[in-house]
Every structure is written in C-alpha cells, then in structure tokens.
Design an enzyme around this catalytic site. Sequence first.
Site, PDB file in Angstrom:
ATOM      1  N   GLY A 176       0.812  -1.209   0.000  1.00 44.66           N
ATOM      2  CA  GLY A 176       0.000   0.000   0.000  1.00 44.66           C
ATOM      3  C   GLY A 176       0.844   1.256   0.000  1.00 44.66           C
ATOM      4  O   GLY A 176       0.548   2.229   0.698  1.00 44.66           O
ATOM      5  N   ALA A 177       1.901   1.268  -0.814  1.00 49.23           N
ATOM      6  CA  ALA A 177       2.903   2.340  -0.743  1.00 49.23           C
ATOM      7  C   ALA A 177       2.766   3.391  -1.829  1.00 49.23           C
ATOM      8  O   ALA A 177       3.653   4.217  -1.991  1.00 49.23           O
ATOM      9  CB  ALA A 177       4.309   1.727  -0.795  1.00 49.23           C
TER      10      ALA A 177
ATOM     11  N   VAL B 201      -3.033  -7.355  -1.735  1.00 50.94           N
ATOM     12  CA  VAL B 201      -2.829  -8.250  -0.589  1.00 50.94           C
ATOM     13  C   VAL B 201      -4.002  -9.202  -0.380  1.00 50.94           C
ATOM     14  O   VAL B 201      -3.928 -10.083   0.492  1.00 50.94           O
ATOM     15  CB  VAL B 201      -2.549  -7.456   0.692  1.00 50.94           C
ATOM     16  CG1 VAL B 201      -1.346  -6.549   0.517  1.00 50.94           C
ATOM     17  CG2 VAL B 201      -3.770  -6.642   1.138  1.00 50.94           C
TER      18      VAL B 201
ATOM     19  N   ASN C 108       1.642  -2.334   5.362  1.00 45.77           N
ATOM     20  CA  ASN C 108       0.997  -1.046   5.547  1.00 45.77           C
ATOM     21  C   ASN C 108      -0.405  -0.979   4.935  1.00 45.77           C
ATOM     22  O   ASN C 108      -1.231  -0.195   5.401  1.00 45.77           O
ATOM     23  CB  ASN C 108       1.872   0.052   4.922  1.00 45.77           C
ATOM     24  CG  ASN C 108       1.147   1.365   4.797  1.00 45.77           C
ATOM     25  OD1 ASN C 108       0.971   2.092   5.768  1.00 45.77           O
ATOM     26  ND2 ASN C 108       0.703   1.696   3.584  1.00 45.77           N
TER      27      ASN C 108
ATOM     28  N   TYR D  51     -12.787  -2.028  11.693  1.00 43.28           N
ATOM     29  CA  TYR D  51     -11.393  -1.579  11.580  1.00 43.28           C
ATOM     30  C   TYR D  51     -10.657  -1.779  12.899  1.00 43.28           C
ATOM     31  O   TYR D  51      -9.544  -2.329  12.927  1.00 43.28           O
ATOM     32  CB  TYR D  51     -11.371  -0.112  11.173  1.00 43.28           C
ATOM     33  CG  TYR D  51      -9.986   0.485  11.044  1.00 43.28           C
ATOM     34  CD1 TYR D  51      -9.239   0.300   9.880  1.00 43.28           C
ATOM     35  CD2 TYR D  51      -9.424   1.228  12.077  1.00 43.28           C
ATOM     36  CE1 TYR D  51      -7.968   0.842   9.756  1.00 43.28           C
ATOM     37  CE2 TYR D  51      -8.154   1.780  11.955  1.00 43.28           C
ATOM     38  CZ  TYR D  51      -7.435   1.589  10.791  1.00 43.28           C
ATOM     39  OH  TYR D  51      -6.181   2.129  10.673  1.00 43.28           O
TER      40      TYR D  51
ATOM     41  N   LYS E 203      -7.528  -4.360  13.808  1.00 39.63           N
ATOM     42  CA  LYS E 203      -6.209  -3.921  14.257  1.00 39.63           C
ATOM     43  C   LYS E 203      -5.843  -4.575  15.579  1.00 39.63           C
ATOM     44  O   LYS E 203      -4.658  -4.883  15.818  1.00 39.63           O
ATOM     45  CB  LYS E 203      -6.169  -2.397  14.376  1.00 39.63           C
ATOM     46  CG  LYS E 203      -6.266  -1.669  13.038  1.00 39.63           C
ATOM     47  CD  LYS E 203      -5.114  -2.036  12.102  1.00 39.63           C
ATOM     48  CE  LYS E 203      -5.129  -1.209  10.840  1.00 39.63           C
ATOM     49  NZ  LYS E 203      -4.023  -1.538   9.919  1.00 39.63           N
TER      50      LYS E 203
END
Length: 239
Positions: free
Chosen positions: A10-11, A58, A80, A158, A162
């Site tokens: 995710g860069a 991903v 990320n 979310y 996490k």
Amino acid sequence: MNDRTALVTGANKGIGKEIARLLVAEGFTVYVGSRDAGRGEKAVEEIGGGARLLVLDVTDAEGIAAAAARIGTLDVLVNNAGVVVDDSRPTELTVDGLRRTYETNLFGVLAVTNAFLPALRRSPAPRIVNISSGTGSLTWGADPEREFAAFRGQGAAYRSGKAALNALTLYYGQALAEEGFKVNALAPGLRATDLHPRAALASAGDPAEAAEGAVRLALLADDGPTGGFFSWDGTPVPW
C-alpha cells in the site's frame, strides 16, 4: 549496506509512500507495493532513487505468490496496506463489511508475510513492521478518559481488525524470535490521509512523521524489541 531491500505494501500514497521514501533515503532498494500499476508507477517516479514498482493486491493469493517469486532476498517487510470499509458500530455492522475489512487488514498481512518469509529468511537481519492503530488498543478503548471510548463502538470492524493484527504481531514475534527476526506493530496516530474522514480534521498529523516511527522499527538493532506495539514516537502502546 546499500544492497538492502524492503517491501512496503500500500505504498503508492499516504504513510506507506512516506515509509518507502525514507527507506530509499536510507539506501534501500524499496519495492513499492500497489494494487494499481498506474498509481504505483507514479509513486515510484516521485520517490525516485531505489524505488521499484511491485504490483501487489494483498487480497489476491495468486498475485501475492507471483510477487514473492520475483524477490530473492528481503530485509524489511512493512505491512501497511489498510482499508476502512464499514465504519459502523457492531449493532449495525454487516458480516460483509467485517469480512472485507479483515481480508485486507488482517488476512492480507498473514498471506503476504508467509509468502515472503523465504525471502526474509535469506536476510541476516529480517524485520517486519505491521502498521496498526491506536484504536486497536483494547486498553485505550476501554479507558473512559481517552477519546476512543467516546466512539461508543464506532469503527468496530477496523478497530477489532487492528486488535487482531496486534495479536498476530505478538505471535509472529514469538514464532520467529530464534531466527533473528524483529516483528513489531506501529500505531501511527491520526494522519492526513484518505483512509478515513477523521483524517481530514485539523488535528491530523503529517504522514511523514508516522513513517519515521515505522523506519525506526525497520532498522532495529539485533538487541531491539520484538513482538511489541509502539506509538510513532517510540513509546509502548498497551494491548
């Protein structure tokens, strides 16, 4: 040490892009993971130096395997990539919203990490950094003195994802400790990105500041911590 390699998922934007930029500045060849080739190539051009495009979704098992086959040795993996699909409280949350969030934010981390473990094992000092969130801290979420308790369960998909990522980080740290890996999670703080509407608030910080915290974990010495959860400024975050 200019032959070191890193992958940041995710860069192509936000914190991930800043992490890639800082790692390039440290002399790394950095694979800029991006689902979209066009956006990824634009990010690579903007970063310059040792940045290289790696098209990587991903949530795509075949694509992950193909990407992993392209890399012989990997010194740093930064997981990320993340999404906010459904910001509801659990009373309104749908199973589909939970599943789609976990597909990227949790299952994607497992899939990518395991696919790239052979490349990481070829490194003399492998490092894995998982970009988590302070909202995933159950201790902070249960503390009435902190803002997270005022959410009243909002963002359950979310935040719970996490929290699960934090647990996975701990277990990876334990499983890989004898091989010299350092595996840690980072709480980057609220940053000005397009991840969530809250990121548009005036209090949202610079993504580059959070990226500095991720790079510190990516460059940990052999006596550094593993299986930990840290804020962007280096202080431990409670589970």
